[in-house]
Write a protein that holds these residues in place. Sequence first.
Motif, short mmCIF file in Angstrom:
data_model
loop_
_atom_site.label_atom_id
_atom_site.label_comp_id
_atom_site.label_asym_id
_atom_site.label_seq_id
_atom_site.Cartn_x
_atom_site.Cartn_y
_atom_site.Cartn_z
N GLN A 339 0.73 -1.39 0.04
CA GLN A 339 0.07 0.14 0.03
C GLN A 339 0.93 1.11 0.18
OE1 GLN A 339 -3.43 -0.38 -0.14
NE2 GLN A 339 -3.83 1.94 -0.15
N LEU A 340 1.97 1.01 0.78
CA LEU A 340 2.78 2.31 0.68
C LEU A 340 3.66 2.60 -0.43
CD1 LEU A 340 4.32 2.16 4.36
CD2 LEU A 340 2.77 3.85 3.61
N PHE A 341 3.88 1.57 -1.19
CA PHE A 341 4.55 1.73 -2.60
C PHE A 341 3.50 2.04 -3.60
CE2 PHE A 341 8.04 -0.76 -1.04
CZ PHE A 341 9.03 -0.48 -2.21
N GLY A 342 2.18 2.16 -3.23
CA GLY A 342 1.25 2.71 -4.29
C GLY A 342 1.00 1.92 -5.51
N GLY A 343 0.93 2.26 -6.59
CA GLY A 343 0.89 1.87 -7.88
C GLY A 343 1.98 1.00 -8.12
N TYR A 344 3.20 1.33 -7.95
CA TYR A 344 4.45 0.57 -7.98
C TYR A 344 4.31 -0.89 -7.34
CZ TYR A 344 6.16 4.56 -10.67
OH TYR A 344 6.20 5.52 -11.52
N GLY A 345 3.70 -0.61 -6.12
CA GLY A 345 3.62 -1.84 -5.44
C GLY A 345 2.94 -3.06 -6.11
#
Length: 384
Positions: A339-345
């Motif tokens: 979740q903290l990586f956002g879309g990159y996650g």
Amino acid sequence: MRRRLYEPEHEQYRSTVREFVEREVVPHQARWEAERMVDRSTWLAAGRQGVIGLAVPEEHGGSGVDDIRYRSVVIEELARVGAASLNSGFGLQDDITLPYLMDLATPEQKKRWLPGLAAGELIGAIAMTEPGAGSDLQGIRTTAVRDGSDWVLNGAKTFITNGIASDLVIVVARSDPEGGSRGLSLFVVERGMPGFTRGRKLEKMGLHAQDTAELFFDDVRVPDRNLLGTEGRGFLHLMERLPRERLGITLQALYGAQAVLSWTVAYTKERTAFGKPLAQFQNTQFELADMKTETDVLQAYVDASMLALNDGELSAVEAAQGKLATTEAQRRIVDRCVQLFGGYGYMMEYPVTRAYIDARVQTIYGGTSEVMRTIIARDLTGMR
């Protein structure tokens, strides 16, 4: 708080393991994931450098160092680079197969099998799970019928780690159809035995580079000299070694969570939103603080568990508590880090994404979280 688990010799060993990981693991991980298999040469290199088989006695080609802290170093270094598949394969060899053979094998069996396992020339597996029997080992239907000086095995196993690559498979089979939990025995089935075949390499959600397979036994004749341990005491043999197996999974879970957290801290310090790094936002700081606190507190329990295992005092209940706590924590922490990586996650080129799908099985294999809770609750209440 300073960690007091490792001695200088363990940190010296870490240098050897880290060099192995950087040379033999990191450059090949993407290819292994694509090919769904770890190179055989990697096992041989691990044997040469003492990354596997360290506990094997010197007379059989190992170093005779049965200190779980050395295994902890290996697991930690593989987790650091996200090599969960290889961690699982090596764990099956060193935390499950080898302890069975070192504890239960006859001198002749040890002479036959231990040198190859220590050198990485032989790969081991254990076949417990069946299509209709997972955590309930008393539901095993694979049969072993004595015929002269042989045993004839019939049945099927599934979800077997190292199933394709393995040369030796410890098979749990029912040797007495009326014996209940006392009717199980362990047999070592070797590659090439007539009637022993491997099914498909299973397509899994994660751990893509780790070969998991179906195994089939059709009138496989296993000589009596391949009976492992005592006939009819297979269930007891399994129960006695579960603490070591579950501690290995516990270490993989904790170190996996710590690695993902370290990647996430670095990412949030570099990635910006609304003109400032993500790490400056209070929500990010609170999330990171919670995860760091949880992993550090769990580390203290896990360190104590390792010392208890070394002293022969780690109980089945304590091992179940460690596995339950760390695998459930890993599942939560990796999800929060994605979740903290956002879309990159959600992108496969980021190791956090692979860690997310690799971690999901941790609360399932080696005994599900529900089974761990049952073990703990029965001990706590005295009720079954």
